[in-house]
Write a protein that holds these residues in place. Sequence first.
Motif, PDB file in Angstrom:
ATOM      1  N   PHE A  65      51.965  29.438  26.147  1.00 16.74           N
ATOM      2  CA  PHE A  65      52.737  29.812  24.961  1.00 16.74           C
ATOM      3  C   PHE A  65      52.065  29.200  23.728  1.00 16.74           C
ATOM      4  O   PHE A  65      51.747  28.015  23.712  1.00 16.74           O
ATOM      5  N   PRO A  66      51.809  30.017  22.693  1.00 16.38           N
ATOM      6  CA  PRO A  66      51.132  29.492  21.499  1.00 16.38           C
ATOM      7  C   PRO A  66      51.853  28.278  20.909  1.00 16.38           C
ATOM      8  O   PRO A  66      53.042  28.339  20.591  1.00 16.38           O
ATOM      9  N   THR A  67      51.127  27.183  20.748  1.00 18.17           N
ATOM     10  CA  THR A  67      51.742  25.919  20.346  1.00 18.17           C
ATOM     11  C   THR A  67      52.271  25.946  18.920  1.00 18.17           C
ATOM     12  O   THR A  67      53.292  25.329  18.612  1.00 18.17           O
ATOM     13  N   HIS A  68      51.584  26.662  18.032  1.00 22.75           N
ATOM     14  CA  HIS A  68      52.055  26.695  16.645  1.00 22.75           C
ATOM     15  C   HIS A  68      53.428  27.355  16.544  1.00 22.75           C
ATOM     16  O   HIS A  68      54.216  27.029  15.651  1.00 22.75           O
ATOM     17  N   VAL A  69      53.727  28.270  17.475  1.00 19.65           N
ATOM     18  CA  VAL A  69      55.053  28.894  17.503  1.00 19.65           C
ATOM     19  C   VAL A  69      56.075  27.888  18.016  1.00 19.65           C
ATOM     20  O   VAL A  69      57.175  27.755  17.474  1.00 19.65           O
ATOM     21  N   LYS A  70      55.697  27.165  19.050  1.00 14.93           N
ATOM     22  CA  LYS A  70      56.609  26.184  19.666  1.00 14.93           C
ATOM     23  C   LYS A  70      57.015  25.093  18.676  1.00 14.93           C
ATOM     24  O   LYS A  70      58.161  24.650  18.664  1.00 14.93           O
ATOM     25  N   ILE A  71      56.067  24.652  17.838  1.00 15.46           N
ATOM     26  CA  ILE A  71      56.371  23.560  16.904  1.00 15.46           C
ATOM     27  C   ILE A  71      56.888  24.078  15.560  1.00 15.46           C
ATOM     28  O   ILE A  71      56.941  23.325  14.583  1.00 15.46           O
ATOM     29  N   THR A  72      57.289  25.357  15.544  1.00 19.10           N
ATOM     30  CA  THR A  72      57.875  25.945  14.333  1.00 19.10           C
ATOM     31  C   THR A  72      59.247  26.524  14.659  1.00 19.10           C
ATOM     32  O   THR A  72      59.445  27.740  14.651  1.00 19.10           O
ATOM     33  N   PRO A  73      60.219  25.682  14.983  1.00 21.57           N
ATOM     34  CA  PRO A  73      61.562  26.180  15.272  1.00 21.57           C
ATOM     35  C   PRO A  73      62.282  26.602  13.999  1.00 21.57           C
ATOM     36  O   PRO A  73      61.780  26.384  12.883  1.00 21.57           O
ATOM     37  N   LYS A  74      63.462  27.180  14.173  1.00 17.17           N
ATOM     38  CA  LYS A  74      64.222  27.644  13.008  1.00 17.17           C
ATOM     39  C   LYS A  74      64.638  26.486  12.104  1.00 17.17           C
ATOM     40  O   LYS A  74      64.656  26.606  10.882  1.00 17.17           O
ATOM     41  N   ASP A  75      64.998  25.355  12.723  1.00 18.16           N
ATOM     42  CA  ASP A  75      65.499  24.217  11.948  1.00 18.16           C
ATOM     43  C   ASP A  75      64.898  22.928  12.490  1.00 18.16           C
ATOM     44  O   ASP A  75      65.269  22.465  13.576  1.00 18.16           O
ATOM     45  N   ASP A  76      63.978  22.329  11.734  1.00 20.82           N
ATOM     46  CA  ASP A  76      63.327  21.084  12.164  1.00 20.82           C
ATOM     47  C   ASP A  76      64.328  19.975  12.440  1.00 20.82           C
ATOM     48  O   ASP A  76      64.140  19.157  13.347  1.00 20.82           O
ATOM     49  N   SER A  77      65.398  19.929  11.679  1.00 22.71           N
ATOM     50  CA  SER A  77      66.346  18.814  11.772  1.00 22.71           C
ATOM     51  C   SER A  77      67.121  18.802  13.088  1.00 22.71           C
ATOM     52  O   SER A  77      67.712  17.787  13.451  1.00 22.71           O
ATOM     53  N   LYS A  78      67.151  19.925  13.797  1.00 23.27           N
ATOM     54  CA  LYS A  78      67.909  20.006  15.043  1.00 23.27           C
ATOM     55  C   LYS A  78      67.093  19.605  16.275  1.00 23.27           C
ATOM     56  O   LYS A  78      67.619  19.588  17.385  1.00 23.27           O
ATOM     57  N   ILE A  79      65.813  19.318  16.068  1.00 22.15           N
ATOM     58  CA  ILE A  79      64.980  18.872  17.180  1.00 22.15           C
ATOM     59  C   ILE A  79      65.153  17.371  17.357  1.00 22.15           C
ATOM     60  O   ILE A  79      64.881  16.588  16.457  1.00 22.15           O
ATOM     61  N   GLU A  80      65.633  16.985  18.535  1.00 20.95           N
ATOM     62  CA  GLU A  80      65.938  15.572  18.810  1.00 20.95           C
ATOM     63  C   GLU A  80      64.991  14.923  19.810  1.00 20.95           C
ATOM     64  O   GLU A  80      64.923  13.697  19.888  1.00 20.95           O
ATOM     65  N   TYR A  81      64.280  15.737  20.582  1.00 17.68           N
ATOM     66  CA  TYR A  81      63.365  15.184  21.579  1.00 17.68           C
ATOM     67  C   TYR A  81      62.047  15.960  21.607  1.00 17.68           C
ATOM     68  O   TYR A  81      62.046  17.195  21.655  1.00 17.68           O
ATOM     69  N   ILE A  82      60.949  15.229  21.549  1.00 15.91           N
ATOM     70  CA  ILE A  82      59.628  15.799  21.819  1.00 15.91           C
ATOM     71  C   ILE A  82      59.214  15.230  23.170  1.00 15.91           C
ATOM     72  O   ILE A  82      58.998  14.014  23.310  1.00 15.91           O
ATOM     73  N   ILE A  83      59.144  16.079  24.179  1.00 18.68           N
ATOM     74  CA  ILE A  83      58.864  15.621  25.543  1.00 18.68           C
ATOM     75  C   ILE A  83      57.424  15.948  25.913  1.00 18.68           C
ATOM     76  O   ILE A  83      56.998  17.107  25.848  1.00 18.68           O
ATOM     77  N   VAL A  84      56.677  14.925  26.293  1.00 19.61           N
ATOM     78  CA  VAL A  84      55.315  15.120  26.785  1.00 19.61           C
ATOM     79  C   VAL A  84      55.398  15.235  28.308  1.00 19.61           C
ATOM     80  O   VAL A  84      55.852  14.305  28.987  1.00 19.61           O
ATOM     81  N   ASN A  85      54.976  16.365  28.828  1.00 13.80           N
ATOM     82  CA  ASN A  85      55.080  16.642  30.261  1.00 13.80           C
ATOM     83  C   ASN A  85      53.910  16.015  31.005  1.00 13.80           C
ATOM     84  O   ASN A  85      52.821  16.577  31.075  1.00 13.80           O
ATOM     85  N   GLY A  86      54.144  14.818  31.556  1.00 16.99           N
ATOM     86  CA  GLY A  86      53.129  14.151  32.356  1.00 16.99           C
ATOM     87  C   GLY A  86      53.496  14.142  33.826  1.00 16.99           C
ATOM     88  O   GLY A  86      52.967  13.340  34.593  1.00 16.99           O
ATOM     89  N   ALA A  87      54.394  15.040  34.233  1.00 15.14           N
ATOM     90  CA  ALA A  87      54.856  15.065  35.621  1.00 15.14           C
ATOM     91  C   ALA A  87      53.725  15.492  36.569  1.00 15.14           C
ATOM     92  O   ALA A  87      53.511  14.875  37.606  1.00 15.14           O
ATOM     93  N   GLU A  88      53.023  16.557  36.198  1.00 17.25           N
ATOM     94  CA  GLU A  88      51.957  17.143  37.030  1.00 17.25           C
ATOM     95  C   GLU A  88      52.409  17.192  38.493  1.00 17.25           C
ATOM     96  O   GLU A  88      51.819  16.594  39.381  1.00 17.25           O
TER      97      GLU A  88
END
Length: 439
Positions: A142-165
């Motif tokens: 999924f294109p990352t620039h789309v993912k980091i451009t939500p409708k409302d920045d203020s409603k994002i509470e968690y940035i999760i880095v997926n290191g589960a592998e």
Amino acid sequence: MRLATFIGGVHPYEGKELSKDKPVKVVLPKGELVYPMSQHIGAPAKPVVAVGDRVLAGEIIGEAQGFVSANIVASVSGTVKAIEKRLVVSGNKEVVIVVENDNNYETIPTFGQKRDYTKLSKEEIRSIVKEAGIVGMGGAGFPTHVKITPKDDSKIEYIIVNGAECEPYLTSDYRMMMEEPEKIVKGLKVELALFENAEGIIAIEDNKPEAIKKLQDLVSTEDRMQVKILKTKYPQGAERQLIYASTGRKINSSMLPSDAGCIVSNVDTVISIYMAVCESTPLIRRIVTVTGDAIKNPCNMNVKTGTNYRELVEEAGGFVTKPEKIVSGGPMMGIALFSLDIPVTKTSSALLCITKDEVAKQEPTACIRCGRCVQACPSKLVPQKLLEQAENFNDEGFVKMNGMECYECGCCTFVCPAKRRLTQAFKQTRRSILDNRKK
């Protein structure tokens, strides 16, 4: 300590011991480079070069079309040899740009220039990520620039880095956590700069204690970051399961992670964000695990996008014996290949070569109603009932039974004692339903 996890899931043989202790080695391509215009979810990129043009490493050769799309960037310098349709990992023939490598690796003038992300606006950071052609490198694309451009920045509470592998055999993310953990933390800082109300979570399964320790030490002085230790279980790294295990929040197929106040990025995606924003380096390389009992020297490689899979096998010492099955990716969600003449793309995570294809030798029998598939399903579906709908081509019944909540993880097929081809049937049915919806 009770570890965070989700309900359902399975514990397949991990196979990670084959390559987990093998440091990443840089492997330069020997032959031509092939760049598919579809290396992401969304509209294919459009070639912006012509046959005979000379291109430089870091130059955009395929331009994103529409909002959900991604640029394709040359990973070497050389001459455009062809623009044609060729076989790609999906088994389809798609438009590709073929570049004859001149082995000079000449780059565009701005390549590698240092930048201070704290002096960039949100719009500038997002624009850089888009230009760099970064996509989700955990497999979805999924294109990352789309993912980091939500409708409302203020409603994002968690940035999760997926290191589960969690996918068996794969160790490329693990090696990055071991070898370049600082870049992961710096990339997460870049993402957090976009979302003032967010906390950073680096989620890692407990079968990676060395990586956990390294990253815990690095974030110990960071107010907005923490390492979350997860129980080792497949598919722990799936977006829905990861969000639930890390935050307790739930999403379904009709929702985006941002609807639950979350953004999820794979380890290598976060590193790529750092490289693009802070070091002016677009996405032109991929860390690939080449492994399996048919490979002479299982290892992890840093390769240029566009490199032929056959070259990776040669670099790993070739085959011990001819493999019965070759998979792009892991055994649970990877794609079986019938040719090695396939290019490495942004979503290439592994090349798995195994001597015996146990699945192909197992003939399915009648369902014995044991219920194991129900227990294993992370989406809380009833796979044996969904299979009835799929086999009868009852798309409406499949949808009514929440079949579109399946994301084809393979847990049901893995535990089925009757060896029913559950996941394969669900995949075909979901594709048919989605195609009909587009029409």
